[in-house]
Design a protein around this motif. Sequence first.
Motif, PDB file in Angstrom:
ATOM      1  N   ALA A 132       0.822  -1.211   0.000  1.00 18.03           N
ATOM      2  CA  ALA A 132       0.000   0.000   0.000  1.00 18.03           C
ATOM      3  C   ALA A 132       0.857   1.263   0.000  1.00 18.03           C
ATOM      4  O   ALA A 132       0.343   2.362   0.221  1.00 18.03           O
TER       5      ALA A 132
ATOM      6  N   ILE B 152      -0.479   5.246   0.168  1.00 20.10           N
ATOM      7  CA  ILE B 152      -0.093   6.125   1.281  1.00 20.10           C
ATOM      8  C   ILE B 152       0.568   7.395   0.743  1.00 20.10           C
ATOM      9  O   ILE B 152       0.356   8.492   1.263  1.00 20.10           O
TER      10      ILE B 152
ATOM     11  N   ARG C  23      -2.226   9.529  -0.452  1.00 24.94           N
ATOM     12  CA  ARG C  23      -2.932  10.049   0.716  1.00 24.94           C
ATOM     13  C   ARG C  23      -2.195  11.259   1.299  1.00 24.94           C
ATOM     14  O   ARG C  23      -2.816  12.244   1.695  1.00 24.94           O
TER      15      ARG C  23
ATOM     16  N   SER D 256     -10.705  10.303   0.537  1.00 27.10           N
ATOM     17  CA  SER D 256      -9.372   9.728   0.734  1.00 27.10           C
ATOM     18  C   SER D 256      -9.296   9.192   2.147  1.00 27.10           C
ATOM     19  O   SER D 256      -9.612   9.908   3.106  1.00 27.10           O
TER      20      SER D 256
ATOM     21  N   GLN E  91      -7.099   6.267   4.899  1.00 27.09           N
ATOM     22  CA  GLN E  91      -6.051   5.283   5.193  1.00 27.09           C
ATOM     23  C   GLN E  91      -6.367   4.678   6.548  1.00 27.09           C
ATOM     24  O   GLN E  91      -6.635   5.413   7.500  1.00 27.09           O
TER      25      GLN E  91
ATOM     26  N   THR F  65      -5.511   1.248   9.434  1.00 25.56           N
ATOM     27  CA  THR F  65      -4.573   0.223   9.875  1.00 25.56           C
ATOM     28  C   THR F  65      -5.355  -1.004  10.337  1.00 25.56           C
ATOM     29  O   THR F  65      -6.409  -0.866  10.959  1.00 25.56           O
TER      30      THR F  65
ATOM     31  N   ALA G  52     -11.494   1.995   5.936  1.00 22.98           N
ATOM     32  CA  ALA G  52     -11.083   3.046   4.989  1.00 22.98           C
ATOM     33  C   ALA G  52     -12.199   3.322   3.984  1.00 22.98           C
ATOM     34  O   ALA G  52     -12.465   4.475   3.628  1.00 22.98           O
TER      35      ALA G  52
ATOM     36  N   VAL H  11      -2.407  -2.402   6.307  1.00 18.46           N
ATOM     37  CA  VAL H  11      -2.719  -1.042   5.871  1.00 18.46           C
ATOM     38  C   VAL H  11      -3.658  -1.118   4.682  1.00 18.46           C
ATOM     39  O   VAL H  11      -3.511  -1.998   3.833  1.00 18.46           O
TER      40      VAL H  11
ATOM     41  N   THR I 133      -5.655   1.742   1.859  1.00 21.64           N
ATOM     42  CA  THR I 133      -6.086   3.083   1.464  1.00 21.64           C
ATOM     43  C   THR I 133      -7.207   2.931   0.444  1.00 21.64           C
ATOM     44  O   THR I 133      -7.192   2.009  -0.377  1.00 21.64           O
TER      45      THR I 133
ATOM     46  N   PRO J 269      -4.537   5.884  10.922  1.00 21.88           N
ATOM     47  CA  PRO J 269      -3.430   5.736   9.978  1.00 21.88           C
ATOM     48  C   PRO J 269      -2.077   5.597  10.672  1.00 21.88           C
ATOM     49  O   PRO J 269      -1.754   6.368  11.578  1.00 21.88           O
TER      50      PRO J 269
ATOM     51  N   THR K 268       1.920   5.272   9.534  1.00 21.99           N
ATOM     52  CA  THR K 268       2.736   5.466   8.344  1.00 21.99           C
ATOM     53  C   THR K 268       4.213   5.445   8.676  1.00 21.99           C
ATOM     54  O   THR K 268       4.660   6.166   9.560  1.00 21.99           O
TER      55      THR K 268
END
Lengths: 386, 386
Positions: free
Chosen positions: A86, A90, A93, A240, A242, A244, A264, A377, A379, B77, B79
Amino acid sequence: MRQVSIIGVGCTPFGKLKGRSIKDLALEACREALSDAGVAPSQIEAFYLGNFAGGMLARQELTAALVAGALGIGAVPATRVEGACASGGIALRHGYLMIAAGCCDVVLVAGVEKMTQAGTEEVTAALTAAADRQAEGSTGLSFPGFFAAVARRYMHEYGATLDHLSAVAYKSRENAQRNPRAHFYGKPAALDAISHSRLIADPLRLYDCSPISDGASALVLVASERAKEFGGQPVDILGSAQATGSTTIQEMDDLCSLQAVVKAASQAYEQAGVGPEDVDVAEVHDCFSIAELIALEDLGIMPRGEAGPRAAAGETRVGGRVAVNPSGGLLSKGHPIGATGVAQVFEVVRQLRGEADNQVPHARIGLTHNVGGCGGVATVHILGAR
Amino acid sequence: MRQVSIIGVGCTPFGKLKGRSIKDLALEACREALSDAGVAPSQIEAFYLGNFAGGMLARQELTAALVAGALGIGAVPATRVEGACASGGIALRHGYLMIAAGCCDVVLVAGVEKMTQAGTEEVTAALTAAADRQAEGSTGLSFPGFFAAVARRYMHEYGATLDHLSAVAYKSRENAQRNPRAHFYGKPAALDAISHSRLIADPLRLYDCSPISDGASALVLVASERAKEFGGQPVDILGSAQATGSTTIQEMDDLCSLQAVVKAASQAYEQAGVGPEDVDVAEVHDCFSIAELIALEDLGIMPRGEAGPRAAAGETRVGGRVAVNPSGGLLSKGHPIGATGVAQVFEVVRQLRGEADNQVPHARIGLTHNVGGCGGVATVHILGAR
């Protein structure tokens, strides 16, 4: 939050691209996107690059600065993000957030991966770095193994068949025949050959698995209020998100659903003010054929357990109820890890502009879905034509 | 942009931490920071993790999701960002931006690296992934080699001496004796032993080079307007900047200055409304002794060419004109790559709270300076006591 538009897209061909480095590939995609947008490198205010295995497979890190320097975008921040498969989503995003939140007006986003110089064994080993090595590494489970377990469970739960998986792989391969950038462009496969190809991880066969590809893709994002200053035809980012999720199988309550995707998707739909029924075209993360079926259900595009028969009935073909992976998807366009999440958007933007190689008629709303690890993850982006 | 404060900090000891994984280390630092802040995992709205060589040295990527899952911060999220040795600074920069731009109110930032399980040769090879392999990889230049060339040029340009380099290394080692988390805590070294240690890359000797360390550090950031809701003592982020610079030596106009640092420092000072003369304590990126001298000049803290004699005269000691690397710095606290940029802030926050192990008297303004590659990325943060 401000409205954000995509005004330029670029994508290298995907496949075995010998003699071209990570930097070469990313540069090619970025230059195409900048040219498409009518934006000069000096107008870029930030750069985000998705890349997964640069260090492991090509001994190259610090890739964002490397590409930024070669592009001539100056001293502006250049950041590499990584979230396994992903990584590209990311990157998008973050480009989106920088503009939506008012930090920048013009951002370049790219994704890249260089894989084919390594052998299949080396690549498979590198990919397991997206699993939790400490918790489950000792099981020896690879990603084909994980998705094989998912497929078995899905078949058990919902009565899906091997033919349903083959239908996904066949549709993907057919779509790729109309996409000159696809890894398997010019390499059609008969349904019978697909369903009798060699086993990789039972029940997944060769054509159920995405290939090892090189490639890069790039996007130019701008604040929508400034879109008319540039040359590109704008497509708007309506949503948009994202999220976890689980990084180990032992944490998953249900092998047939990835919670990060559900989360998401729900956020992205809400922000966009649209529902799954509004989606005309979707590029989803079909790293394996089974993953496309589960994706469509987690995204609410298909009712739970029905994606298999509906795929076999042609609902996901171009011209069907909702076109899924008209580019050929990861299975047949290819899956250069870091590039994938960006290349999905490349395809959907061109669909919404009406200029795709495998055009979906009257496409107005598009969705991209990018997943890392075993759902660690996800998105989801929702795009709208003007 | 909203004001952002740091209300909690955590840091593992740095050094050879056998039997503890990337995840273990990051978790330890994150839990300490959350506890220090009085913030529950469920209150975190986004997580940024700086890590460089997880894939190359520990075959572990997707680290942000991995740590987020184990911490129990939910689906928000997570990252991972990478910019070689500036990965930690970039993570902080993004946590800061998310809050400053109004996307989140509470963000967890961490940096981690696990290195000592690999041999020196393997680590040195991995570190060269932060150079441009395509452009300069074939020269065989490693980072000790690069900074040796910088040192030679600096000595030629400004008449600096080996004693100046040794003074930096000695001060660093002395400071580490008052920092129980430092790699070389409890291991003092005499100036004579430092200046006669074995050559690594002429003129750099063993003590001129940072060691290979494991470690992690973490910070809890909140919107300043909400800081009083939590338990921690707030320190404000007055300035935050990230800039991109040369990724190859051939692009550098001047080996004795890193343009990304000059740019980031200028932006951070302007935002903070302070100048280099206002800095009471600085944690700078002394990956090699020479790097500290150049950093102080690029940051405007020392006049060009004068950092050597001034270091030798004691201006950078705790109690001197400006305390530089009171933690021991990368040279003696250790340099677990991804953790470094965050651990610098851990130290400065504790200095500004008046609770550091090696306390700088009356410290009100602190600066952190984190560099990736041969100057490909730099971040500068300026912090203020309340």
